[in-house]
Design a protein around this motif. Structure first.
Motif, PDB file in Angstrom:
ATOM      1  N   SER A 169      68.414-153.985  99.536  1.00  0.00           N
ATOM      2  CA  SER A 169      67.859-155.323  99.779  1.00  0.00           C
ATOM      3  C   SER A 169      67.962-155.638 101.265  1.00  0.00           C
ATOM      4  O   SER A 169      68.861-155.160 101.958  1.00  0.00           O
ATOM      5  CB  SER A 169      68.613-156.391  98.976  1.00  0.00           C
ATOM      6  OG  SER A 169      68.432-156.211  97.587  1.00  0.00           O
ATOM      7  N   HIS A 205      67.279-159.227 103.745  1.00  0.00           N
ATOM      8  CA  HIS A 205      66.750-160.574 103.934  1.00  0.00           C
ATOM      9  C   HIS A 205      66.924-160.990 105.389  1.00  0.00           C
ATOM     10  O   HIS A 205      67.796-160.497 106.105  1.00  0.00           O
ATOM     11  CB  HIS A 205      67.423-161.585 103.003  1.00  0.00           C
ATOM     12  CG  HIS A 205      68.890-161.790 103.262  1.00  0.00           C
ATOM     13  ND1 HIS A 205      69.881-161.143 102.560  1.00  0.00           N
ATOM     14  CD2 HIS A 205      69.537-162.590 104.158  1.00  0.00           C
ATOM     15  CE1 HIS A 205      71.061-161.516 103.002  1.00  0.00           C
ATOM     16  NE2 HIS A 205      70.875-162.393 103.978  1.00  0.00           N
ATOM     17  N   GLY A 240      56.813-155.515 102.542  1.00  0.00           N
ATOM     18  CA  GLY A 240      58.089-154.857 102.791  1.00  0.00           C
ATOM     19  C   GLY A 240      58.003-153.373 103.062  1.00  0.00           C
ATOM     20  O   GLY A 240      59.035-152.702 103.198  1.00  0.00           O
ATOM     21  N   GLY A 264      58.545-157.477  98.336  1.00  0.00           N
ATOM     22  CA  GLY A 264      59.817-156.811  98.537  1.00  0.00           C
ATOM     23  C   GLY A 264      60.322-156.013  97.358  1.00  0.00           C
ATOM     24  O   GLY A 264      61.394-155.404  97.431  1.00  0.00           O
ATOM     25  N   ALA A 324      62.841-159.652 102.310  1.00  0.00           N
ATOM     26  CA  ALA A 324      61.842-158.621 102.626  1.00  0.00           C
ATOM     27  C   ALA A 324      61.905-157.455 101.659  1.00  0.00           C
ATOM     28  O   ALA A 324      60.880-156.851 101.336  1.00  0.00           O
ATOM     29  CB  ALA A 324      62.056-158.132 104.059  1.00  0.00           C
ATOM     30  N   LEU A 325      63.110-157.126 101.174  1.00  0.00           N
ATOM     31  CA  LEU A 325      63.299-156.070 100.174  1.00  0.00           C
ATOM     32  C   LEU A 325      64.244-156.593  99.103  1.00  0.00           C
ATOM     33  O   LEU A 325      65.253-157.233  99.412  1.00  0.00           O
ATOM     34  CB  LEU A 325      63.893-154.806 100.803  1.00  0.00           C
ATOM     35  CG  LEU A 325      63.049-154.076 101.841  1.00  0.00           C
ATOM     36  CD1 LEU A 325      63.850-152.937 102.465  1.00  0.00           C
ATOM     37  CD2 LEU A 325      61.754-153.532 101.228  1.00  0.00           C
TER      38      LEU A 325
END
Length: 240
Positions: free
Chosen positions: A17, A19, A52, A229, A29-30
């Motif tokens: 992940s 952000h 992403g 994402g 974003a992921l």
């Protein structure tokens, strides 16, 4: 993604992940991206702008710090719970990863040979060995006749081959490509993808490419789609 049991992935992502910002301005974003890419595979990442894709490529390339998740490259745990397990990420990139971009980014004041030789030189090779390696790669990619040409004198397809040679200079088994054919016409795009396929097979490498280029979709073994994402699904089955 099913793969023979005796082959290990070159890239393994576990719940990655990323952000940006916090609170009301936070952008994810992921989100919990997990993915495995095996030797000899050419994999595409597809998705709308802002989904992403490039962020994911930059995390795999150890350029961007993720917020959480773990990652293995060539069986080495390089990221655990969002923390890098190596101090020298520059060395990790030199050792394990080759990068190819939409625009070749060749240095305009160096000829084709020296543009490629720059990478092994940065890794510690002497200039004679670095230039020898560069010439061998240019010959391998069938552009040895342009080894003395300056970037301004190369066609788009020739420049991209030099950029591919540069990406291979330290013999990485993981090659990351960001829109590698977007600036090329259909014929030259096909040539570049055929070269990437050849590299994957002959170097037992994994190729991961971000693309919007519909004319090369059938050149991938697998394509995965990113939306907001999240890695939602495989967009295409095997191209074989």
């Amino acid at each position: 993604m099913a793969e023979s049991a005796h082959r290990s992935p070159l890239v393994r992502l576990d719940r990655i992940s990323k952000h940006f910002g916090e609170g009301e301005t936070r952008v994810d974003a992921l989100r919990q991206v997990s993915l495995e890419v095996f030797p000899r595979q050419v994999v595409g990442l597809l998705g709308p702008s802002g989904s992403g894709k490039t962020t994911l490529l930059n995390v795999i390339g150890c350029i961007l710090d993720p917020s959480s998740g773990s990652m293995e490259l060539e069986g080495e745990l390089v990221l655990r719970d969002g923390q890098w397990q190596r101090r020298n990420l520059r060395r990790l990139r030199l050792d394990k990863i080759g990068f190819i971009f939409q625009f070749h980014n060749l240095l305009p004041f160096l000829d084709a040979t020296d543009n490629v030789a720059l990478v092994p030189k940065l890794a510690g090779a002497d200039m004679a060995s670095a230039r020898k390696r560069a010439r061998e790669l240019l010959d391998y990619l069938e552009i040895g006749n342009r080894k003395d040409a300056m970037p301004a004198k190369l066609s788009g397809g020739e420049a991209q081959r030099v950029a591919i040679a540069r990406a291979l200079a330290n013999s990485p088994r993981i090659i990351l490509a960001d829109e590698p054919t977007a600036a090329l016409d259909s014929k030259r795009a096909g040539i570049v993808m055929d070269l990437l396929r050849k590299l994957a097979i002959e170097h037992d490498a994994a190729i991961i490419a971000v693309t919007h280029d519909e004319k090369i979709f059938n050149r991938f073994d697998h394509m995965f789609e990113l939306r907001d994402g999240m890695l939602e699904s495989e967009a295409l089955g095997s191209a074989e």
